[in-house]
Write an enzyme that holds these catalytic residues in place. Structure first.
Site, mmCIF file in Angstrom:
data_model
loop_
_atom_site.group_PDB
_atom_site.id
_atom_site.type_symbol
_atom_site.label_atom_id
_atom_site.label_comp_id
_atom_site.label_asym_id
_atom_site.label_seq_id
_atom_site.Cartn_x
_atom_site.Cartn_y
_atom_site.Cartn_z
ATOM 1 N N CYS A 98 0.826 -1.198 0.000
ATOM 2 C CA CYS A 98 0.000 0.000 0.000
ATOM 3 C C CYS A 98 0.864 1.255 0.000
ATOM 4 C CB CYS A 98 -0.878 0.013 1.236
ATOM 5 S SG CYS A 98 -2.601 -0.105 0.804
ATOM 6 N N CYS A 152 3.182 2.310 2.739
ATOM 7 C CA CYS A 152 4.497 1.682 2.907
ATOM 8 C C CYS A 152 5.596 2.626 2.446
ATOM 9 C CB CYS A 152 4.609 0.410 2.085
ATOM 10 S SG CYS A 152 3.239 -0.703 2.284
ATOM 11 N N ASP A 185 7.604 34.344 -24.628
ATOM 12 C CA ASP A 185 8.715 35.173 -25.073
ATOM 13 C C ASP A 185 8.607 35.237 -26.600
ATOM 14 O OD1 ASP A 185 11.281 36.412 -25.124
ATOM 15 O OD2 ASP A 185 12.110 34.473 -25.731
ATOM 16 N N ASP A 203 13.207 30.535 -24.126
ATOM 17 C CA ASP A 203 14.228 29.626 -24.621
ATOM 18 C C ASP A 203 15.198 29.215 -23.521
ATOM 19 O OD1 ASP A 203 15.522 31.978 -24.386
ATOM 20 O OD2 ASP A 203 15.875 32.285 -26.519
ATOM 21 N N ASP A 260 15.484 34.093 -20.292
ATOM 22 C CA ASP A 260 14.186 34.084 -19.623
ATOM 23 C C ASP A 260 14.239 33.344 -18.287
ATOM 24 O OD1 ASP A 260 12.947 35.307 -21.909
ATOM 25 O OD2 ASP A 260 13.114 33.363 -22.889
#
Lengths: 33, 765
Positions: free
Chosen positions: B36, B39, B451, B650, B654
Site C-alpha cells: 500500500c 508503505c 517570449d 528559450d 528568460d
C-alpha cells in the site's frame, strides 16, 4: 454485556491513542534524567 | 525544494563520472512486499535514518527506491528489512539491464503470488460452495473434528498465502501506523479466530451463533492476492514509455580504431572514439560529425517529423536514425551522459514524483485506516447490543466486512499510476514534464506568457524580401551583398550570407572594406563600389531613394528590418531581414486560446516590431521593450492578480521568469541546460507542445481525480453497507467474501482507469 461494551470502548480508546495521539518523543520526554 | 536539488545534484554527479565512488552515491533497491501507498513513507523514513543517506525516494508504482548518499548497500537492505519489507540491490549497469532485472523480479513475484492465490482458493472455493448447500456449523463430534482439521488447513493457508499481510500489519502497528495490511490481517484474523473458538469451545456461544467463517478467511486472502497479481501485470505496462525510450538506443556501435572498423558493445564506446553510422542505422551515442553528410530523423527525440541535415561540425544525438548518407562522428557523450540517457533519467524521476493532490490521498489514508477500525468496533458493539440473534455472529460478520471493504489500497494507487502513465505519454509527444507538481500546475494554468524571440519566432533572422531596382536581379544583389558582408558577424550579415549560401550563389571577395558604425558598410567587389546600410547613410551620400522609402516603411511595419543597397552610387535594392514566425506558431497560439488561456507576449524588442508580430500571430496583449529581469517582475505582477502563470522561453535570458512562473516551459532541442532549468521542456521547437502539455496534464489530473473519487467513494460507501445499516430496513448484510472480491476489483479498476490514459492522443498538427 456491560463488560463487552467496556472492552469495545477501551479498544477504541487504544486505537485513538496508539495511532493518533502517540508521538515517538513521548517516551523520551517522560523518561527521568 | 532543497532536497530535490540535492538529489539532482547527486544524480548528475553519478552521471558525469561513473566511477566506483560515484556509484555508491546513487543506488537503486527493488522492494518486495510493499502493498500500500503508506508503505512508501515507512520505507523512505527507514532509509533516511541510515547515516549517510542524503535522500531516499520510492517509486511506488515501480516498487523501486532510489537512495542517494555514500552508504554501504548492506545497511540499506537491512534498514528496509527492519521496516518489514524485502529489498534487493539493483546491480544493473545500464537502464536496459535495470528494467530487465526488474521485469525478472516482477515475473518471479507474480508467479509466487499466483501460487499463493491457487493455494488459498483451492481451500476457499470448495468451502464456500459447501456453505451454499450445507450448514457451516457443528452438529456432532465428527463434524467438529473435520472442522478442526479445516481450521488448521486455513491457518496453513494464512501462513503460506497471507503471511505478508500479517507481517506487514505487525510492522506498521509497531510504527504506530495502520495500512491495508492492518485491515486485511484484522479482518481475516477475526474471522478465523472466531471460527476456531466455535470449534474448540462451542459452549461459549449460543447455538445459533456457532457459524464458521474459514471460507471467508481463505477467500479474502486469495482474492486480495489475485488483485495484487493483476495489479502487478498492469503496472508493467505503465513503464512502456521508458522502455520505448530505451529501445531507441542500439546495442552495438561500429567504432573506427586505427585502420579497422569493428562492432563493439555500446557500453564499450569511449569518448573521442570515431564511430561510423551507415544509412538506416541508429546513432549509438552523442557526437559531432567529422566526415560525411546525411539527413537524420530526430523525431523520436524531438517529435519533429522532418529529417534534419547533418554535415561536418554538426551534433548528432543517440537514438536518432541516420537516413541517407554514411557519416563518421566523434563520440562526445557516452553511456549515461547522452541526451537520451538524461531524458530517460528525467522521465523516471518525474514518474516517481507526487503531485500535491497525491499527498492529499496519503493524509486521508493515515486517518482513514484507524477510523475504519473504530467503525468496525462500533458496528460490532451495535450488533451485540441491538441486533437480532445470533448477535455475536452478526457482530463478527459486520466487523470483518467493514475491515475488508474499507481497505484503502485503491486510494494509494490512484495518483502514482496516473502520474506514471501521463508523464510517459507526454514524453512520447516530445514534452518532458519534470515532476508531478508541474503536471498539476499545468492543468490549472490561466495565463500563458510567451517570449517572442526564439519562442514565437525562429530566433534566427532571415532574408525575407529583396526589392530590386530596374536593371538588377535578386541573385546578383544577394551575391554582392553577401560578398560585402562576408567578414561581418552581425546577425543581419549572417542572415544575408546564409541566404546566399542557401541559393547556392558564389560569394566574391571584397576589398577596401569600411564599416560605418551605426549606419552600414561599404566595400569594393569586382570593381563595383558597394554601399549597404540605413536611410541616413544613403542620404548622407546623396543617393536617390525614390519610392523605395515608402516600400521600406511598409516592410518596417511588418516587423522587418529594411536596408538599402547601392551599387556605384545608384540604389540597386532594398533587402529586408526579419526573424520569421515559426510556421505553426499561429495555430498553436490559437489552440492555447481555445483552452481559455490568456496569452501575453513579452519581448525586449521595440513596440513596432512587437505589435507586428503580436498582430500576425493573433495575440492581443503584448509587452514590448522589457529587460530580462523585468520579465520576472511582469510574471509576478500577473500572479498577484490571481493568475496561474505559465512562462515559455528559450531558457537562457528568460531564466528568472521561468523560475518564478507557476510552470516554466523551456523550448529546448532536447539537450543539456534547458532540460535542467524548466518545469516542462518542449523537445521540439513548436509551440504545439504547450497545448499538448496542457492537454496531457488535464487528462492526467482528471484521471487522478476519477481514481481518487472512485477509490474513496467506493471505500466510504461500502462501510455503512458492510456495517449493516441497511439490514433493519431491507434485510441486507454484505458477505465478507463479496467484500474481499470487491476490494480486489477496486484496485484493478483504478489501475485499468490509469492505463486508459495510454489511449490519450494529442491533437494532430
Amino acid at each position: 454485556m456491560i463488560w463487552v461494551n467496556m472492552a469495545g470502548l477501551g479498544f477504541i480508546g487504544f486505537i485513538v491513542w496508539w495511532f493518533w495521539l502517540y508521538k515517538p518523543s513521548d517516551s523520551v520526554a517522560n523518561t527521568p534524567d | 525544494m532543497k532536497s530535490v536539488d540535492a538529489r539532482s545534484e547527486s544524480a548528475s554527479l553519478s552521471h558525469s563520472n561513473p566511477s566506483h565512488t560515484d556509484h555508491t552515491l546513487h543506488q537503486e533497491l527493488l522492494i518486495e512486499g510493499a502493498g500500500c501507498a503508506s508503505c512508501v513513507g515507512k520505507i523512505e523514513s527507514a532509509l533516511q535514518q541510515v547515516s549517510g543517506v542524503m535522500a531516499a525516494e520510492m517509486n511506488f508504482a515501480q516498487r523501486t527506491v532510489s537512495v542517494y548518499g555514500p552508504v554501504d548497500s548492506d545497511k540499506l537492505v537491512k534498514a528496509v528489512a527492519g521496516a518489514g519489507y524485502t529489498a534487493t540491490l539493483n546491480n544493473a549497469q545500464s537502464d536496459a539491464e535495470a528494467i530487465a532485472e526488474k521485469e525478472q523480479a516482477d515475473a518471479a513475484y507474480y508467479r509466487r503470488l499466483m501460487r499463493e492465490v491457487a493455494a488459498a482458493l483451492l481451500l476457499g472455493v470448495p468451502l464456500m460452495l459447501y456453505g451454499l448447500v450445507a450448514d457451516m456449523s457443528i452438529n456432532n463430534g465428527v463434524e467438529r473434528t473435520a472442522w478442526l482439521l479445516l481450521g488448521l488447513l486455513t491457518l496453513a493457508v494464512m501462513v503460506y498465502s497471507g503471511k505478508h499481510f500479517y507481517l506487514g500489519a505487525w510492522q506498521s502497528f509497531k510504527n504506530h501506523s495502520a495500512n491495508m495490511d492492518t485491515l486485511i490481517a484484522l479482518g481475516t484474523g477475526t474471522a478465523w479466530l472466531y471460527s476456531m473458538v466455535v470449534v474448540l469451545l462451542p459452549g461459549v456461544f449460543p447455538e445459533m451463533a456457532r457459524h464458521l467463517y474459514f471460507e471467508a478467511t481463505a477467500m479474502i486472502i486469495g482474492l486480495v492476492n489475485l488483485g495484487l497479481a493483476l495489479e502487478l501485470k498492469a503496472r508493467g505496462r505503465t513503464s512502456e514509455a521508458i522502455k520505448r525510450l530505451m529501445g531507441l538506443q542500439p546495442k552495438t556501435a561500429r567504432v573506427v580504431r586505427g585502420d579497422q572498423e569493428q562492432d563493439v558493445a555500446i557500453e564499450a564506446v569511449l569518448r573521442d572514439d570515431i564511430v561510423r553510422v551507415r544509412p538506416g542505422e541508429k546513432i549509438p551515442v552523442d557526437g559531432e560529425v567529422v566526415a560525411g553528410s546525411s539527413s537524420v530523423d530526430e523525431s523520436m527525440l524531438t517529435g519533429e517529423p522532418m529529417p534534419v541535415s547533418k554535415t561536418e561540425g554538426d551534433e548528432v544525438a543517440a537514438g536518432t536514425i541516420n537516413k541517407t548518407g554514411s557519416i563518421l562522428f566523434k563520440a562526445t557523450r557516452v553511456g549515461k551522459d547522452t541526451a537520451l540517457a538524461h531524458i530517460i533519467d528525467m522521465v523516471k524521476r518525474a514518474q516517481n514524483s507526487k503531485p500535491p493532490i497525491g499527498r492529499l490521498a496519503d493524509t486521508i489514508s493515515a486517518y482513514f485506516v484507524p477510523a475504519v477500525m473504530i467503525i468496525a468496533v462500533l458496528s460490532a458493539l451495535a450488533w451485540l447490543n441491538f441486533g437480532p440473534q445470533p448477535s455475536v455472529a452478526f457482530a463478527i460478520v459486520s466487523a470483518t466486512t467493514v475491515l475488508i471493504i474499507a481497505c484503502p489500497c485503491a486510494l494509494g494507487l490512484a495518483t502514482p499510476m496516473s502520474v506514471m502513465v501521463g508523464i510517459g505519454k507526454a514524453a512520447e509527444a516530445g514534452v518532458l514534464i519534470r515532476n508531478g507538481e508541474a503536471l498539476q500546475s499545468a492543468a490549472k494554468m490561466t495565463t500563458m506568457v510567451l517570449d517572442k524571440t526564439g519562442t514565437i519566432t525562429l530566433g534566427a533572422p532571415k532574408v525575407t524580401d529583396i526589392l530590386v531596382n530596374q536593371g538588377y536581379d535578386k541573385n546578383t544583389i544577394l551575391s554582392l551583398a553577401a560578398a560585402l558582408e562576408a567578414g561581418s558577424e552581425h546577425p543581419l550579415a549572417v542572415a544575408i550570407i546564409e541566404s546566399a549560401k542557401e541559393q547556392g550563389l558564389a560569394i566574391a571577395t571584397a576589398s577596401n572594406f569600411n564599416a560605418i558604425t551605426g549606419h552600414g558598410v561599404e566595400a569594393e567587389v569586382d570593381g563595383l563600389q558597394l554601399l549597404f546600410g540605413n536611410e541616413a547613410l544613403m542620404r548622407s551620400r546623396a543617393i536617390d531613394l525614390g519610392d523605395f522609402v515608402t516600400k521600406a516603411q511598409q516592410l518596417a511595419a511588418e516587423a522587418k528590418t529594411p536596408m538599402y543597397f547601392a551599387v556605384d552610387r545608384q540604389l540597386a535594392a532594398v533587402i529586408a531581414v526579419a526573424d520569421p514566425i515559426k510556421h505553426d506558431s499561429i495555430a498553436a497560439i490559437a489552440r492555447l486560446k481555445e483552452n481559455g488561456l490568456r496569452v501575453i507576449m513579452l519581448t525586449g524588442d521595440n513596440r513596432a516590431t512587437a505589435k507586428a508580430v503580436a498582430d500576425s500571430v493573433g495575440i492581443k496583449e503584448f509587452i514590448a521593450e522589457v529587460q530580462p529581469e523585468d520579465k520576472a517582475a511582469r510574471v509576478q505582477q500577473l500572479q498577484r492578480q490571481g493568475e496561474v502563470v505559465g512562462m515559455t522561453g528559450d531558457g537562457i535570458n528568460d531564466a528568472p521568469a521561468l523560475a518564478l512562473a507557476n510552470v516554466g516551459f523551456a523550448i529546448g532541442t532536447g539537450t543539456d541546460v534547458a532540460i535542467e532549468s524548466a518545469d516542462i521542456t518542449l523537445m521540439r521547437g513548436s509551440l504545439h507542445g504547450l497545448a499538448d502539455a496542457i492537454a496531457i496534464s488535464k487528462a492526467t489530473l482528471g484521471n487522478i481525480k476519477q481514481n481518487l473519487w472512485g477509490a474513496f467513494v467506493y471505500n466510504a460507501a461500502g462501510i455503512p453497507f458492510a456495517a449493516g445499516v441497511f439490514y433493519p430496513v431491507f434485510g441486507l448484510l454484505l458477505n465478507p467474501v463479496i467484500a474481499g472480491a470487491a476490494m480486489a476489483f477496486s484496485s484493478v479498476t483504478v489501475v485499468t482507469n490509469a492505463n486508459r490514459l495510454r489511449l490519450f492522443k494529442s491533437e494532430k498538427h
